[in-house]
Design a protein around this motif. Structure first.
Motif, mmCIF file in Angstrom:
data_model
loop_
_atom_site.group_PDB
_atom_site.id
_atom_site.type_symbol
_atom_site.label_atom_id
_atom_site.label_comp_id
_atom_site.label_asym_id
_atom_site.label_seq_id
_atom_site.Cartn_x
_atom_site.Cartn_y
_atom_site.Cartn_z
ATOM 1 N N LEU A 111 -16.818 -25.686 8.545
ATOM 2 C CA LEU A 111 -15.507 -25.263 8.592
ATOM 3 C C LEU A 111 -15.822 -23.977 9.467
ATOM 4 N N GLN A 112 -15.095 -23.914 10.738
ATOM 5 C CA GLN A 112 -15.572 -22.885 11.706
ATOM 6 C C GLN A 112 -14.464 -21.620 11.510
ATOM 7 N N GLY A 113 -13.235 -22.039 10.896
ATOM 8 C CA GLY A 113 -12.316 -20.846 11.106
ATOM 9 C C GLY A 113 -11.073 -21.365 10.338
ATOM 10 N N ARG A 114 -10.152 -20.243 9.974
ATOM 11 C CA ARG A 114 -9.001 -20.687 9.171
ATOM 12 C C ARG A 114 -7.854 -19.906 10.017
ATOM 13 N N ASP A 115 -6.572 -20.294 9.563
ATOM 14 C CA ASP A 115 -5.516 -19.516 10.126
ATOM 15 C C ASP A 115 -5.308 -19.186 11.531
ATOM 16 N N GLU A 116 -5.665 -20.575 12.287
ATOM 17 C CA GLU A 116 -5.776 -20.091 13.887
ATOM 18 C C GLU A 116 -4.420 -20.623 14.344
ATOM 19 N N THR A 117 -4.041 -20.223 15.637
ATOM 20 C CA THR A 117 -3.010 -20.829 16.307
ATOM 21 C C THR A 117 -3.430 -21.707 17.600
ATOM 22 N N VAL A 118 -2.647 -22.739 17.550
ATOM 23 C CA VAL A 118 -3.229 -23.631 18.607
ATOM 24 C C VAL A 118 -2.054 -23.776 19.551
ATOM 25 N N ASN A 119 -1.961 -23.847 21.032
ATOM 26 C CA ASN A 119 -1.081 -23.791 21.771
ATOM 27 C C ASN A 119 -0.912 -25.089 22.359
ATOM 28 N N TYR A 120 -0.218 -26.099 21.872
ATOM 29 C CA TYR A 120 -0.210 -27.668 22.140
ATOM 30 C C TYR A 120 0.832 -27.506 23.413
ATOM 31 N N SER A 121 0.990 -28.282 24.069
ATOM 32 C CA SER A 121 1.938 -28.639 25.182
ATOM 33 C C SER A 121 3.263 -28.991 24.376
ATOM 34 N N ASN A 122 3.304 -29.292 23.379
ATOM 35 C CA ASN A 122 4.743 -29.464 22.543
ATOM 36 C C ASN A 122 5.095 -28.104 22.097
ATOM 37 N N GLY A 123 4.310 -26.948 21.798
ATOM 38 C CA GLY A 123 4.669 -25.644 21.436
ATOM 39 C C GLY A 123 3.468 -25.271 20.622
ATOM 40 N N PRO A 124 3.577 -24.167 19.989
ATOM 41 C CA PRO A 124 2.385 -23.568 19.047
ATOM 42 C C PRO A 124 2.467 -24.030 17.688
ATOM 43 N N VAL A 125 1.333 -24.145 17.086
ATOM 44 C CA VAL A 125 1.350 -24.614 15.771
ATOM 45 C C VAL A 125 0.297 -23.624 15.011
ATOM 46 N N TYR A 126 0.833 -22.805 14.187
ATOM 47 C CA TYR A 126 0.272 -21.810 13.394
ATOM 48 C C TYR A 126 -0.388 -22.213 12.116
ATOM 49 N N GLY A 127 -1.449 -21.377 11.805
ATOM 50 C CA GLY A 127 -2.238 -21.376 10.430
ATOM 51 C C GLY A 127 -3.036 -22.751 10.521
ATOM 52 N N LEU A 128 -3.428 -23.145 11.445
ATOM 53 C CA LEU A 128 -4.361 -24.179 11.522
ATOM 54 C C LEU A 128 -5.881 -23.846 11.159
#
Length: 381
Positions: free
Chosen positions: A305-322
């Motif tokens: 496990l490398q990290g928590r509570d990350e935001t990923v900016n997908y082409s569909n829109g950002p997803v928070y808390g990954l």
């Protein structure tokens, strides 16, 4: 499920090299001896996969799992004790106990007494979280080349990842947020969701797209939100299965599929070696913990496990808390389960690479957030 094991799957990605933001001042006593663990409580399939993928032997696997089971308890205790000076915790590579960071050098002895290694850093966890939140507030203005952002407690920074040609745009995005702890790193692979290639015990959405079951819950199973919208129908193993009763994507990436009476929830994850890994709960693992995934495309692999509570900016829109892990996988595992020891961790969201990558990564949606959002109970053994 009747006539089938609930499938599990996840995805993987290309690693990003993270240089250190600053050299934290470490104040630590020698690591504790490796703890013992009840061998009967560890799945042989899990041990074998961790030996293969983490390069450690069976005794080291069991010692690591015992230490990882203790780490969240130590982290919660010290977070409460340190209060405002707490700056996060993680399991360093090769360590036999948790590392806890603080901004107050006088707290180092208390951390050691609490059972952890002490590191003194510049920014508190609250400051790092506030900086990440500042980026979240400006998510809509992030350029397409800005891939993700997250708190990296091990380097005491908020990391923004971007395509090699978008570093200047990422730097400008971070500057506009006013965050003080941001650093930008580049990654050639952009995170993407994968919903149309089978993985794990697949299910079919609207007789066309394919995804994977995450974890069994009361009334059905949880999976990725990008797999289907509310009202979408599912089939599995050639028979009618259920309907997407709840779904959220983007912003989140989770969904609940309510199954019909022909399906029975079972508390396990298939490991592609003819065995089921029993799910006993959903305690969040500490950063640095070993973690495994299963899926039809890339079968059963493990990483950390490398990290928590990350935001990923997908082409569909950002997803928070990954959350992010290094377990190798390929497209086809979307929505499937992620597990650490016998504790459910989440459902796969997206990838930025695959098993051919030198340092794969995967993002997943934490399962406890899904359970809380929809009032569901995890099926456990």
């Amino acid at each position: 499920m009747a006539n089938a094991t609930l499938g599990v799957a996840t995805l993987a990605a290309a690693a990003i090299g993270l240089g250190s933001l600053m050299a934290p001042t470490a104040s630590a006593a020698p690591d504790d001896p490796a703890p013992s663990v009840d061998r009967s409580a560890v799945s042989p399939g899990l041990v074998a996969a961790m030996e293969r993928d983490l390069g450690i032997d069976a005794d080291q696997v069991r010692a690591r799992l015992a230490m990882e089971a203790r780490a969240p308890v130590v982290a919660r205790s010290l977070e409460k004790k340190l209060g405002a000076s707490y700056a996060g915790s993680w399991i360093a590579d090769g360590a036999t106990r948790l590392t806890v960071a603080t901004t107050d050098r006088t707290e180092a002895a208390a951390i050691r007494r609490g059972g952890a290694r002490a590191v003194v850093v510049r920014h508190t966890q609250a400051e790092l979280t506030a900086d990440r939140s500042a980026l979240d507030e400006r998510a809509s203005s992030a350029a397409a080349g800005v891939h993700s952002w997250y708190v990296d407690v091990a380097t005491n920074s908020v990391v923004v990842t971007a395509a090699p040609g978008a570093k200047q745009q990422a730097t400008a995005f971070a500057k506009r947020s006013g965050a003080a702890s941001v650093r930008v790193v580049t990654s050639a692979e952009a995170p993407r969701t994968v919903a149309d290639i089978r993985g794990g015990d697949e299910y079919v959405i609207n007789n066309s797209a394919l995804c994977s079951v995450g974890f069994a819950v009361n009334g059905g199973f949880v999976t990725a939100g990008h797999c289907g919208g509310v009202g979408a129908t599912t089939t599995g193993f050639g028979q009618a299965q259920g309907t997407f009763e709840q779904s959220s994507f983007p912003g989140n990436d989770y969904a609940f599929v309510r199954t019909n009476g022909s399906w029975v929830s079972q508390p396990w994850v298939y490991n592609y070696a003819g065995q089921a890994v029993l799910v006993l709960g959903s305690q969040d693992a500490a950063v640095g913990s070993s973690i495994c995934r299963s899926g039809r495309t890339s079968q059963w692999t493990c990483g950390t496990l490398q990290g928590r509570d990350e935001t990923v900016n997908y082409s569909n829109g950002p997803v928070y808390g990954l959350s992010r892990m290094s377990a190798c996988a390929n497209p086809g595992d979307s929505g499937g389960s992620v597990i650490s020891g016998n504790q459910a961790q989440g459902v796969t969201s997206g990838i930025a690479g695959g098993c051919g990558s030198a340092s794969p990564q995967t993002w997943f949606q934490p399962v406890n957030e899904i359970l809380g959002a929809y009032g569901l109970s995890l099926t456990t053994g």
